[in-house]
Design a protein around this motif. Structure first.
Motif, mmCIF file in Angstrom:
data_model
loop_
_atom_site.group_PDB
_atom_site.id
_atom_site.type_symbol
_atom_site.label_atom_id
_atom_site.label_comp_id
_atom_site.label_asym_id
_atom_site.label_seq_id
_atom_site.Cartn_x
_atom_site.Cartn_y
_atom_site.Cartn_z
ATOM 1 N N ASP A 183 -3.156 -2.213 7.960
ATOM 2 C CA ASP A 183 -2.332 -1.217 7.257
ATOM 3 C C ASP A 183 -1.536 -1.872 6.125
ATOM 4 O O ASP A 183 -0.315 -1.865 6.123
ATOM 5 N N PRO A 184 -2.253 -2.445 5.148
ATOM 6 C CA PRO A 184 -1.527 -3.062 4.033
ATOM 7 C C PRO A 184 -1.214 -2.075 2.913
ATOM 8 O O PRO A 184 -0.622 -2.474 1.913
ATOM 9 N N SER A 185 -1.614 -0.811 3.072
ATOM 10 C CA SER A 185 -1.439 0.146 1.976
ATOM 11 C C SER A 185 -1.383 1.551 2.547
ATOM 12 O O SER A 185 -2.355 2.034 3.126
ATOM 13 N N SER A 186 -0.231 2.185 2.435
ATOM 14 C CA SER A 186 -0.143 3.588 2.837
ATOM 15 C C SER A 186 0.961 4.257 2.048
ATOM 16 O O SER A 186 1.745 3.598 1.358
ATOM 17 N N LEU A 187 0.995 5.573 2.145
ATOM 18 C CA LEU A 187 1.920 6.352 1.311
ATOM 19 C C LEU A 187 2.533 7.448 2.163
ATOM 20 O O LEU A 187 1.860 8.033 3.007
ATOM 21 N N ASP A 188 3.809 7.692 1.969
ATOM 22 C CA ASP A 188 4.490 8.744 2.717
ATOM 23 C C ASP A 188 5.193 9.691 1.753
ATOM 24 O O ASP A 188 5.581 9.294 0.644
ATOM 25 N N ASP A 189 5.332 10.924 2.205
ATOM 26 C CA ASP A 189 6.086 11.911 1.424
ATOM 27 C C ASP A 189 7.532 11.874 1.868
ATOM 28 O O ASP A 189 7.827 11.768 3.059
ATOM 29 N N LEU A 190 8.436 11.961 0.928
ATOM 30 C CA LEU A 190 9.861 11.931 1.238
ATOM 31 C C LEU A 190 10.541 13.078 0.496
ATOM 32 O O LEU A 190 10.290 13.258 -0.700
ATOM 33 N N VAL A 191 11.365 13.807 1.194
ATOM 34 C CA VAL A 191 12.223 14.776 0.514
ATOM 35 C C VAL A 191 13.652 14.272 0.660
ATOM 36 O O VAL A 191 14.193 14.188 1.766
ATOM 37 N N LYS A 238 1.697 -5.286 7.842
ATOM 38 C CA LYS A 238 1.554 -3.858 8.109
ATOM 39 C C LYS A 238 2.883 -3.136 7.877
ATOM 40 O O LYS A 238 3.955 -3.673 8.165
ATOM 41 N N THR A 239 2.761 -1.897 7.460
ATOM 42 C CA THR A 239 3.944 -1.049 7.358
ATOM 43 C C THR A 239 4.424 -0.657 8.758
ATOM 44 O O THR A 239 3.617 -0.465 9.671
ATOM 45 N N VAL A 240 5.732 -0.547 8.916
ATOM 46 C CA VAL A 240 6.329 -0.118 10.179
ATOM 47 C C VAL A 240 6.714 1.357 10.052
ATOM 48 O O VAL A 240 7.219 1.787 9.005
ATOM 49 N N TYR A 241 6.454 2.110 11.124
ATOM 50 C CA TYR A 241 6.743 3.545 11.143
ATOM 51 C C TYR A 241 7.935 3.825 12.047
ATOM 52 O O TYR A 241 8.127 3.162 13.078
ATOM 53 N N ASN A 242 8.700 4.816 11.666
ATOM 54 C CA ASN A 242 9.820 5.280 12.492
ATOM 55 C C ASN A 242 9.253 6.373 13.397
ATOM 56 O O ASN A 242 9.494 7.553 13.214
ATOM 57 N N SER A 243 8.453 5.944 14.373
ATOM 58 C CA SER A 243 7.564 6.885 15.053
ATOM 59 C C SER A 243 8.213 7.657 16.199
ATOM 60 O O SER A 243 7.661 8.648 16.659
ATOM 61 N N SER A 244 9.392 7.225 16.646
ATOM 62 C CA SER A 244 9.930 7.861 17.849
ATOM 63 C C SER A 244 11.017 8.891 17.573
ATOM 64 O O SER A 244 11.472 9.561 18.491
ATOM 65 N N GLY A 245 11.414 9.007 16.321
ATOM 66 C CA GLY A 245 12.478 9.973 16.048
ATOM 67 C C GLY A 245 12.296 10.631 14.701
ATOM 68 O O GLY A 245 11.589 10.114 13.838
ATOM 69 N N PRO A 246 12.914 11.792 14.516
ATOM 70 C CA PRO A 246 12.760 12.506 13.252
ATOM 71 C C PRO A 246 13.562 11.843 12.129
ATOM 72 O O PRO A 246 14.398 10.971 12.377
ATOM 73 N N VAL A 247 13.271 12.263 10.933
ATOM 74 C CA VAL A 247 14.054 11.827 9.772
ATOM 75 C C VAL A 247 15.445 12.449 9.904
ATOM 76 O O VAL A 247 15.564 13.659 10.120
#
Ligand SMILES: [Ca+2]
Ligand SMILES: [Ca+2]
Ligand SMILES: [Ca+2]
Length: 413
Positions: A97-105, A210-219
């Motif tokens: 996972d060296p390249s990914s994109l996320d949407d942010l508001v 690798k990118t790290v995800y905030n996978s266990s909680g909402p924004v």
């Protein structure tokens, strides 16, 4: 929809094992390449900017640091406009996972320069790598595979080279105020890439990172959809609409990320320190960031000689309302410290404060409100100060050492 597997990183405090352990660390990263498109359409290069950062291990409990988080990262006047950091329960993709994109508001902050950018990286190999961020402002549906689903003209695109670091999972905060990067709309699409450290940002993707995800909680501030764009089909830095992915309903498919925007006040730590006269005999640049009795120590080159240290940083704005400079220092054998600020209108240093030194740390703080912008380079927003330390004149002291605990600027705008 395809669905990726996630490895959740549990917070655990393991005992020391053989080999280098992840530890909290600090430093300065230099922008290797990149640009920002300003609100007026001007494209401005960011190359060469020096940005301070702070990193802490997040898989294991933070270890190895006794230092507090410096004020530059706890600036009370900055505002959080996006926060996808639950503080625990982070995840990484079970695969490269060296390249990914996320949407942010973002919750506000449109057009306001960013102050802190927080992100996560899982470092699998101890080597230099380049971190590249590309921000787009528009998603275009229906373009199909192989075609970027985002407008080709990025709002900004830059990369920093991160130094070789012990493998582990880290949360890193970079003070990006000097870059003056802002976004034109509250909905943005932010790519994060890890690459070989070629200074043009085009190096091969580094699959050890690798990118790290905030996978266990909402924004918690702002929002993000429960998906992201996983660049794998092919891995090419192009995020097409078929590459959207998620971890299933039980997890949050959002990059670990926090963003604050600048307030009206900014603390600036030195990004460089240069001994102009004398010899560095203890400490390093980072010691100047903290008031912690860990000193940057300079000895004079010959009896009776002064020492001089030149400090540089970068203001987020060329036009400021006030500049405060603070220094804390001591010298076992007394002496005097002069604080000088470089005046870019006269091209000379102005002496703005003096401090009588003793073997107990003393501090001096001066605030300039009369045309403080003269101390900011109008072209590149650099600020420069010089600390000149002199031994007592009437004593024969062969070796004289100036110990500086901290020095830095606060600007208001
Ligand atoms: Ca792709
Ligand atoms: Ca998302
Ligand atoms: Ca210090």
């Amino acid at each position: 929809l395809p669905r990726l597997f996630l490895i959740v990183l549990f917070l655990c405090a393991l005992g020391a094992a053989a080999g280098a352990q992840p530890v909290a660390h600090h430093g300065v990263v230099e922008v290797a390449f990149g640009y920002v498109r300003d609100a007026d359409g001007t494209v401005r290069s960011l190359k060469g900017l020096k940005l301070p950062y702070y990193a802490e291990p997040i898989q294991a409990a933070p270890v190895g640091s006794t230092r507090p988080v410096p004020e530059v990262w706890t600036d009370r006047s900055s505002t959080t406009v996006y926060n996808a950091d639950s503080g625990t329960g982070y995840g990484i993709v079970d695969g490269a996972d060296p390249s990914s994109l996320d949407d942010l508001v973002l919750a506000g902050g449109v057009g306001v320069p960013w102050k802190h950018l927080t992100f996560g990286v899982d470092i699998g190999a101890q080597r230099n790598f380049l971190i590249r961020w590309i921000v787009y402002d528009t998603y275009v549906q229906g373009l199909g595979p192989g075609v970027s689903a985002f407008t080709q003209s990025a709002v900004w695109d830059f990369g920093v080279i991160y130094p070789a670091t012990a493998p582990g999972t880290y949360k890193i905060t970079i003070d990006v105020a000097a870059a003056g990067i802002a976004v034109p709309t509250s909905t943005i699409y932010m790519a994060q890439q890890f690459r070989a450290p070629n200074p043009n940002g085009q190096g091969a993707f580094d699959t050890a990172m690798k990118t790290v995800y905030n996978s266990s909680g909402p924004v918690s501030v702002g929002t993000s959809q429960n998906n992201f764009w996983y660049d794998h089909d092919p891995l090419d830095g192009i995020y097409d609409e078929t590459e959207t992915d998620w971890f299933g309903e039980q997890s949050f498919a959002n990059h670990l990320r926090a963003i604050t925007v600048a307030g009206t006040q900014d603390n600036l730590v030195p990004a460089t320190a240069t001994v102009e006269q004398g010899l560095l005999v203890g400490g390093d640049l980072i010691d100047l960031w903290y008031s912690d009795n860990q000193f940057y120590s300079v000895r004079n080159a010959a009896p009776g000689d002064p020492v001089a240290i030149v400090l540089e940083s970068q203001s987020p704005s060329a036009s400021i309302l006030s500049m405060t400079f603070r220094a804390e220092a001591k010298s076992l054998q007394q002496g005097v410290l002069k604080v000088e600020l470089f005046n870019y209108q006269t091209n000379a240093y102005d002496e703005v404060a003096t401090l009588n030194l003793s073997n107990v740390k003393q501090s001096t703080q001066v605030t300039i409100t009369n045309n403080p912008s003269k101390y900011v380079n109008s072209a590149n927003r650099r600020v420069r100060a010089r600390l000149v330390g002199s031994p007592p004149p009437l004593r024969s002291i062969r070796t004289w050492i100036l110990d500086v605990d901290m020095a830095g600027w606060t600007i208001t705008r």
